[in-house]
Design an enzyme around this catalytic site. Structure first.
Site, PDB file in Angstrom:
ATOM      1  CG  HIS A 379       6.381   9.202   3.301  1.00 34.91           C
ATOM      2  ND1 HIS A 379       6.404   7.874   2.964  1.00 34.91           N
ATOM      3  CD2 HIS A 379       7.442   9.392   4.116  1.00 34.91           C
ATOM      4  CE1 HIS A 379       7.413   7.276   3.567  1.00 34.91           C
ATOM      5  NE2 HIS A 379       8.061   8.187   4.266  1.00 34.91           N
ATOM      6  CE  LYS A 570      -7.267   2.846  -0.902  1.00 31.37           C
ATOM      7  NZ  LYS A 570      -5.864   2.730  -1.240  1.00 31.37           N
ATOM      8  NE  ARG A 571      -6.831   8.002   8.729  1.00 31.96           N
ATOM      9  CZ  ARG A 571      -6.248   8.603   9.768  1.00 31.96           C
ATOM     10  NH1 ARG A 571      -5.294   7.984  10.445  1.00 31.96           N
ATOM     11  NH2 ARG A 571      -6.630   9.803  10.159  1.00 31.96           N
ATOM     12  CE  LYS A 576      -5.402   7.652   1.781  1.00 36.92           C
ATOM     13  NZ  LYS A 576      -4.230   6.977   1.214  1.00 36.92           N
ATOM     14  CB  THR A 678       1.968   0.066   1.048  1.00 34.97           C
ATOM     15  OG1 THR A 678       1.243   0.761   2.075  1.00 34.97           O
ATOM     16  CG2 THR A 678       3.283   0.776   0.791  1.00 34.97           C
ATOM     17  CE  LYS A 682       0.458  -3.409   3.479  1.00 32.54           C
ATOM     18  NZ  LYS A 682       0.038  -2.284   4.329  1.00 32.54           N
TER      19      LYS A 682
END
Ligand code: 26V
Length: 831
Positions: A379, A570-571, A576, A678, A682
């Site tokens: 992952h 998100k985290r 990110k 992911t 969504k």
């Protein structure tokens, strides 16, 4: 405080399901009511008039559970009778969230339960908000495991998830004066109506001790492990109901306990605390979820957790297999074991150990059975996230496993020598032991060598696996790496969380769209239909109003539902790039101030996410976002053109409310760094348009929705590598970007931290001189892409594109992903 679902917005899905699925309403409602009432009396031990909302929730959940159990036993019997092959999903994380509405929708019982509960004079939404959000995971990896469990049940694949029943899930985040604070999470405090304690399913888990070698006449000599610590693993099962309730699987979570609750001799000698220390040491194993989005700290307790759940799960799998088949050697034709990342990599040596030491199978066969049974999902390729453990720790805690790992490695290195020749570089690169800077066991390599298939989670990620971290292993074992692009369960992430949209989709594509997401394609021809566009917009608006109400009520910020809701949830991680979003917000603020009468698109920037407790830069980014919000939200010159909201304690339940209310989905990781994502799926499924980099599954989303319906920007993965090789200094970029220069100067001046001008110096410094994540390098193109978003928002194109996003996302159903795992990796037929 739980993130509440807005009242009265949840429509029953099965209001629109075909008549043959409708239960005999009146009878069923009456029966549900009476069972709930009897549970209040018999389970809570209370008169109904004394019941509080929590008692009602437990009574409702138990009433539903009764019905699930029959289906569950039925599923088990069917699998047993057919001798079907089973999938076992080993994961240290299952981010399942709340289960009540999940089980209700999948059992097609939402409508009668809602009626029963409201007939009893209760508010259904208030009741469902009582359920704690089970946060036994950190983020994407754990949520994927939860979506997979639901899809496996929906596809009637006989499967079981294995993990740890953490007493405390992911920490609760509170934002205090803009800073993140962490508090323990207590999901089990008021009991858990979904789980069944299996007092009869208990295994001994052993640690440490020494090895002994016994001579045997027939063979290679046996290694005896004489452990000196034993802990017990006890099983708790949670039923996972598939869509339409036809099939139910179990999620089996292990809890740790001491063999003896306390040392009586120590207690009697007066050392009361000391007498319980053994118990405390044992229980520590299932006490906390590690916030593993943090660099693997090499903590001993983490390795103890990994072995604990791997050993209990494998003993359970082998027991079951022997019981049903009688021949341990036929394991690969009856069981497929999937390792969710390297956390369960010890399954490789543990399975070999059990086969050899407990069932007396020879080395070659044990190794063969193991690789045929096990497969591994990677992952992340981030070097700092790849798990390794010091050899010395292994020697101490798991000597027999180290022994087995050495033996695997010896054979593996011999094969490598044949393949590569005596080349020291390739030997070192494929070895299970990393010899640079202290000897360490490489868990990714261990899982790779012990598996018949290794998969990445998006096309790009799988390609990068072949080219980078696993390049040499791939050349040695070609054809083992395969891609399985992630997916999400549409039951939770569309049907349940967005009932208004689901109902519209059923009108447009037929009720069967609930079962066949490919039917979403039928929306394409409606994407320019003004009447349909209007209905589509109304749904989005309803969801935005609901979110706006929560933001006003719970966080005291008033936002306009007609503004563009720009969402990054998100985290919090540097890769990110929440920071890129934050500095674009500053640039936009400055631009609006320069031209207050300009034709600006009103925007609400919504952020949510947790930072690992020890991740200083990520926590500083949270503070920056909150401080920017403080300045902008209180600047009257901005009017309502720009608002910044940081929603605290992001979790599955929060996502269920934010996702349906989003217009713009921020997927802006540095290219090459987000394995898949992911959340991107969504949001797109719920009609948000993506602004994103060419990274992870964004690339496949772009292929599906079409390049006109997504806003791609920034450097590509190969350009990132090239730019980094020239150094991390961004001075050249800042010199040629007046906008970026101005943003950084404002941060350095303390424009957003008037009480402490130096607060954000570490951030400004990274932007100027340590631009590892290419925030500065990608800034101008991101700003440009955001302005293209503004233009699109103002035109009819927006709704058109948004509809096409929904229409073209069917492929991202986790049912499709699981079908691929079953067919290509597990060898399990799917009907
Ligand atoms: C761990 C670490 C530890 C060191 C610092 C950087 C870092 C970054 C990420 C992680 C998490 C590794 C495992 C993980 O959660 N991966 C996520 O898996 C999702 C499901 O496949 C995927 O969608 C996400 O892109 C991926 O980050």
């Amino acid at each position: 405080m739980a993130f509440d679902v807005p009242p009265k917005r949840l429509r029953s899905l099965d209001e629109d399901t075909p008549a043959w699925l409708e239960p005999e309403d009146d009878d069923i409602v009456a029966e549900i009511k009476s069972t709930i009432l009897s549970k209040i009396v018999l389970v809570a031990g209370k008169d109904v008039k004394h019941a509080d909302i929590h008692d009602w929730y437990i009574a409702a959940a138990l009433t539903l559970r009764d019905r699930i159990v029959y289906q569950w036993l039925q599923s088990d019997r069917a699998t047993q009778n057919h001798g079907a092959k089973r999938a076992y999903y080993l994961s240290l994380e299952f981010l399942i969230g709340r289960l009540l509405t999940d089980a209700l929708t999948n059992m097609s019982l939402m409508k009668p339960f809602r009626m029963a509960i409201e007939d009893l004079g209760l508010d259904f939404d208030e009741l469902r908000n009582v359920e704690p959000d089970a946060a036994l995971g950190n983020g994407g990896l754990g949520r994927l495991a939860a979506c997979f469990m639901e899809s496996m049940a929906s596809l009637a694949i006989p499967a079981r998830g294995y993990g740890i029943r953490y007493e405390h899930g992911l920490f609760r985040q509170i934002i205090s004066n803009g800073w993140q604070e962490e508090f323990p999470e207590q999901w089990l405090l008021s009991g858990n109506p979904w789980e069944f304690e299996r007092r009869d399913v208990v295994f001994d888990i052993q640690y440490s001790g020494r090895l002994d070698h016994a001579e045997e006449d027939d063979s290679e000599g046996r290694t005896l492990w004489i452990p000196d610590e034993t802990i017990q693993a006890i099983a708790y099962d949670t039923p996972i109901v598939g869509w339409r309730g036809h099939h139910v699987n179990a999620l089996r979570l292990w809890s740790a306990r001491a063999v003896d609750p306390m040392r009586l001799d120590t207690f009697n000698s007066g050392d009361h605390l000391g007498a319980m220390s053994e118990m405390a040491r044992a229980q520590a194993i299932s006490k906390f979820l590690y916030p593993s989005d943090e660099t693997p700290a090499g903590r001993e307790l983490r390795l103890r957790q990994e072995y604990f759940f791997v050993s209990a799960s494998l003993q359970d799998i082998l027991n079951r297999h022997l019981h049903t088949d009688g021949d341990i050697r036929s394991l690969p034709s009856h069981a497929a074991i999937q390792l969710n990342d390297t956390h369960p990599s010890l399954a490789v040596p543990e399975l070999i150990r059990l086969l050899m030491d407990r069932y007396h199978i020879g080395w070659n066969d044990a190794l063969d059975i193991t690789t045929k049974t096990i497969s591994y999902t990677n992952h992340t390729l981030l070097p700092e996230a790849l798990e390794t453990w010091p050899v010395e720790l292994f020697e101490r805690m798991l000597p027999r496993h180290l022994d087995i790992i050495y033996r695997i490695n010896a054979e593996h290195l011999a094969a490598a020598e044949k393949h590569f020749g005596a080349d020291a570089r390739s030997q070192a690169s494929v070895s299970l032991i990393d010899e640079t800077g202290g000897r360490r066991v490489r868990m990714g390599h261990l899982a790779f060598v012990g598996s018949h298939r290794i998969n990445g989670v998006s096309a790009m990620h799988s390609e990068l696996m072949r080219e980078t971290v696993f390049a040499d292993l791939n050349s040695l074992y070609p054809d083992r790496i395969t891609n399985k692009t992630n997916g999400i369960t549409f039951r939770r992430w569309l049907h349940q969380c967005n009932p208004e949209l689901t109902s519209l989709l059923q009108d447009a594509c037929g009720a069967a769209v609930l079962d066949e997401p490919e039917r979403l394609r039928m929306l394409e021809r409606l994407s320019d239909d003004p009447a349909f566009q209007q209905r589509f917009q109304t749904v989005k608006r309803t969801n935005k109003v609901a979110l706006a109400q929560i933001i006003a009520r719970q966080f005291g910020i008033v936002v306009d539902p007609s503004a563009l809701f720009d969402v990054q949830i998100k985290r919090i991680h540097e890769y990110k790039r929440q920071l890129l979003n934050a500095i674009e917000t500053i640039a936009l603020y400055q631009a609006i101030l320069d031209d207050p009468q300009g034709n600006w698109t009103p925007r609400v920037k919504i952020f949510a996410g947790k930072a690992a407790a020890s991740y200083r830069q990520a926590k500083l980014i949270i503070k920056l976002i909150n401080d920017i919000g403080n300045v902008i939200n209180n600047d009257p010159r901005i009017r309502d053109l720009l608002k910044v909201v940081f929603i605290p304690n992001y979790n599955v339940s929060a996502a269920e409310v934010i996702v349906p209310a989003s217009d713009l989905s921020e997927q802006i990781s540095t290219a090459g760094m987000e394995a898949s994502g992911t959340g991107n799926m969504k949001l797109a499924l719920n009609g948000a348009i993506t602004i994103g980099t060419f990274d992870g599954a964004n690339i496949e989303i772009a292929e599906h929705v079409g390049e006109e319906n997504i806003h791609i920007f920034g450097m590509r993965a190969d350009e990132v590598v090239q730019r980094r090789s020239m150094g991390l200094d961004a001075t050249d970029i800042i010199t040629s970007s007046p906008k970026l220069a101005r943003v950084i100067e404002a941060i350095e001046r303390g424009a957003f931290s008037p009480d402490d001008a130096s607060r954000f110096i570490p951030i400004a410094h990274a932007l100027r001189f340590l631009d590892h994540y290419l925030v500065s390098a990608d800034f101008d193109d991101y700003y440009r892409a955001q302005r293209a978003v503004d233009t699109k928002w103002a035109s009819p194109e927006w709704t058109h594109s948004s509809i096409l996003n929904v229409a073209r996302m069917a492929w991202f159903s986790s049912d499709r992903t699981i079908r691929e795992y079953a067919e290509d990796i597990w060898g399990i037929p799917v009907i």
